[in-house]
Design a protein around this motif. Structure first.
Motif, mmCIF file in Angstrom:
data_model
loop_
_atom_site.group_PDB
_atom_site.id
_atom_site.type_symbol
_atom_site.label_atom_id
_atom_site.label_comp_id
_atom_site.label_asym_id
_atom_site.label_seq_id
_atom_site.Cartn_x
_atom_site.Cartn_y
_atom_site.Cartn_z
ATOM 1 N N GLY A 18 0.905 -1.263 0.128
ATOM 2 C CA GLY A 18 -0.128 -0.012 0.105
ATOM 3 C C GLY A 18 0.727 1.412 0.019
ATOM 4 O O GLY A 18 0.535 2.377 -0.107
ATOM 5 N N LYS A 19 1.946 1.223 0.255
ATOM 6 C CA LYS A 19 3.100 2.316 0.194
ATOM 7 C C LYS A 19 3.387 2.469 -1.400
ATOM 8 O O LYS A 19 3.095 1.736 -2.222
ATOM 9 N N ARG A 20 4.354 3.363 -1.411
ATOM 10 C CA ARG A 20 4.895 3.727 -2.927
ATOM 11 C C ARG A 20 6.439 3.599 -2.737
ATOM 12 O O ARG A 20 6.952 4.187 -1.822
ATOM 13 N N LYS A 21 7.102 3.651 -3.624
ATOM 14 C CA LYS A 21 8.478 3.826 -4.089
ATOM 15 C C LYS A 21 8.650 4.839 -5.029
ATOM 16 O O LYS A 21 8.091 4.869 -6.037
ATOM 17 N N LEU A 22 9.608 5.659 -4.776
ATOM 18 C CA LEU A 22 9.890 6.753 -5.696
ATOM 19 C C LEU A 22 11.250 6.186 -6.759
ATOM 20 O O LEU A 22 12.297 5.980 -6.301
ATOM 21 N N GLY A 23 10.776 6.604 -7.976
ATOM 22 C CA GLY A 23 11.917 6.417 -9.021
ATOM 23 C C GLY A 23 12.003 7.477 -9.795
ATOM 24 O O GLY A 23 11.114 8.444 -9.836
ATOM 25 N N TYR A 24 12.978 7.507 -10.525
ATOM 26 C CA TYR A 24 13.526 8.846 -11.436
ATOM 27 C C TYR A 24 14.088 8.404 -12.571
ATOM 28 O O TYR A 24 14.872 7.425 -12.897
ATOM 29 N N GLY A 25 13.587 8.749 -13.876
ATOM 30 C CA GLY A 25 13.855 8.642 -15.104
ATOM 31 C C GLY A 25 13.163 9.192 -15.906
ATOM 32 O O GLY A 25 12.259 10.078 -15.826
ATOM 33 N N SER A 26 13.463 9.023 -17.371
ATOM 34 C CA SER A 26 12.929 9.695 -18.545
ATOM 35 C C SER A 26 11.460 9.260 -18.773
ATOM 36 O O SER A 26 10.842 9.943 -19.425
ATOM 37 N N ASN A 27 11.230 7.942 -18.188
ATOM 38 C CA ASN A 27 9.888 7.236 -18.450
ATOM 39 C C ASN A 27 9.719 6.321 -17.467
ATOM 40 O O ASN A 27 10.764 6.057 -16.504
ATOM 41 N N PRO A 28 8.401 5.808 -17.123
ATOM 42 C CA PRO A 28 8.199 4.989 -16.168
ATOM 43 C C PRO A 28 9.213 3.430 -16.341
ATOM 44 O O PRO A 28 9.705 3.003 -15.011
ATOM 45 N N GLU A 29 9.601 3.261 -17.449
ATOM 46 C CA GLU A 29 10.436 1.854 -17.625
ATOM 47 C C GLU A 29 11.884 2.170 -17.177
ATOM 48 O O GLU A 29 12.441 1.447 -16.392
ATOM 49 N N ASP A 30 12.161 3.411 -17.608
ATOM 50 C CA ASP A 30 13.540 3.878 -17.198
ATOM 51 C C ASP A 30 13.728 3.997 -15.415
ATOM 52 O O ASP A 30 14.687 3.565 -14.917
ATOM 53 N N ALA A 31 12.624 4.551 -14.902
ATOM 54 C CA ALA A 31 12.635 4.986 -13.395
ATOM 55 C C ALA A 31 12.497 3.359 -12.853
ATOM 56 O O ALA A 31 13.254 3.216 -11.771
ATOM 57 N N LYS A 54 3.323 9.605 -12.347
ATOM 58 C CA LYS A 54 4.314 10.576 -12.565
ATOM 59 C C LYS A 54 3.902 11.904 -11.672
ATOM 60 O O LYS A 54 2.879 12.519 -11.891
ATOM 61 N N ILE A 55 4.907 12.376 -10.994
ATOM 62 C CA ILE A 55 4.718 13.634 -10.190
ATOM 63 C C ILE A 55 5.869 14.758 -10.578
ATOM 64 O O ILE A 55 6.950 14.351 -11.090
ATOM 65 N N HIS A 56 5.439 15.969 -10.377
ATOM 66 C CA HIS A 56 6.208 17.034 -10.609
ATOM 67 C C HIS A 56 7.531 17.101 -9.241
ATOM 68 O O HIS A 56 6.739 16.926 -8.264
ATOM 69 N N HIS A 57 8.501 17.418 -9.372
ATOM 70 C CA HIS A 57 9.463 17.675 -8.037
ATOM 71 C C HIS A 57 9.009 18.454 -7.123
ATOM 72 O O HIS A 57 9.102 18.026 -5.868
ATOM 73 N N ARG A 58 8.241 19.586 -7.319
ATOM 74 C CA ARG A 58 7.631 20.402 -6.428
ATOM 75 C C ARG A 58 6.498 19.754 -5.577
ATOM 76 O O ARG A 58 6.321 20.325 -4.719
ATOM 77 N N LYS A 59 6.018 18.863 -6.183
ATOM 78 C CA LYS A 59 4.607 18.301 -5.447
ATOM 79 C C LYS A 59 5.340 17.019 -4.587
ATOM 80 O O LYS A 59 4.603 15.993 -3.943
ATOM 81 N N LEU A 60 6.568 16.614 -4.554
ATOM 82 C CA LEU A 60 6.997 15.440 -3.711
ATOM 83 C C LEU A 60 6.643 15.546 -2.386
ATOM 84 O O LEU A 60 6.178 14.650 -1.636
ATOM 85 N N ARG A 61 6.575 16.837 -1.884
ATOM 86 C CA ARG A 61 6.427 16.953 -0.350
ATOM 87 C C ARG A 61 4.950 16.360 0.038
ATOM 88 O O ARG A 61 4.517 15.812 0.838
ATOM 89 N N ASP A 62 3.966 16.524 -0.984
ATOM 90 C CA ASP A 62 2.648 16.116 -0.956
ATOM 91 C C ASP A 62 2.449 14.455 -0.848
ATOM 92 O O ASP A 62 1.338 14.266 -0.465
ATOM 93 N N TYR A 63 3.088 13.744 -1.130
ATOM 94 C CA TYR A 63 3.689 12.160 -1.156
ATOM 95 C C TYR A 63 4.521 11.692 -0.036
ATOM 96 O O TYR A 63 4.294 10.550 -0.127
ATOM 97 N N ILE A 64 4.979 12.463 0.707
ATOM 98 C CA ILE A 64 6.129 11.952 1.625
ATOM 99 C C ILE A 64 5.398 10.845 2.671
ATOM 100 O O ILE A 64 5.998 9.868 2.678
ATOM 101 N N HIS A 65 4.171 11.064 2.960
ATOM 102 C CA HIS A 65 3.663 10.111 3.928
ATOM 103 C C HIS A 65 3.417 8.915 3.214
ATOM 104 O O HIS A 65 3.127 7.949 3.822
ATOM 105 N N GLU A 66 3.318 8.671 1.980
ATOM 106 C CA GLU A 66 3.038 7.408 1.241
ATOM 107 C C GLU A 66 4.267 6.668 1.085
ATOM 108 O O GLU A 66 4.166 5.430 0.407
#
Length: 68
Positions: A18-31, A54-66
């Motif tokens: 139910g949690k989430r993992k943060l990935g970084y890349g040019s597309n979902p497969e890359d992340a 897909k989220i914007h880096h400025r919105k990351l704070r909104d998802y920290i609890h997940e």
């Protein structure tokens, strides 16, 4: 070609817990592949590859609890 030539984004992948993992890349497969570099095979099994957001880096704070 440098990896800086492509835009990169944050992707939140759903996990079986139910949690989430943060990935970084040019597309979902890359992340998803980038996650393989930092997670164990057991941790990768918990990720639901085709459920990502897909989220914007400025919105990351909104998802920290997940994050897990």
């Amino acid at each position: 070609m440098s990896s800086f030539d492509d835009s990169h984004n944050f992707y939140l992948f759903a996990m079986k817990s139910g949690k989430r993992k943060l990935g970084y890349g040019s597309n979902p497969e890359d992340a998803y592949e980038t996650l393989r570099f930092r997670l164990t095979p057991q941790e990768m099994e918990e990720i639901i590859k085709h459920q990502c957001l897909k989220i914007h880096h400025r919105k990351l704070r909104d998802y920290i609890h997940e994050l897990g």
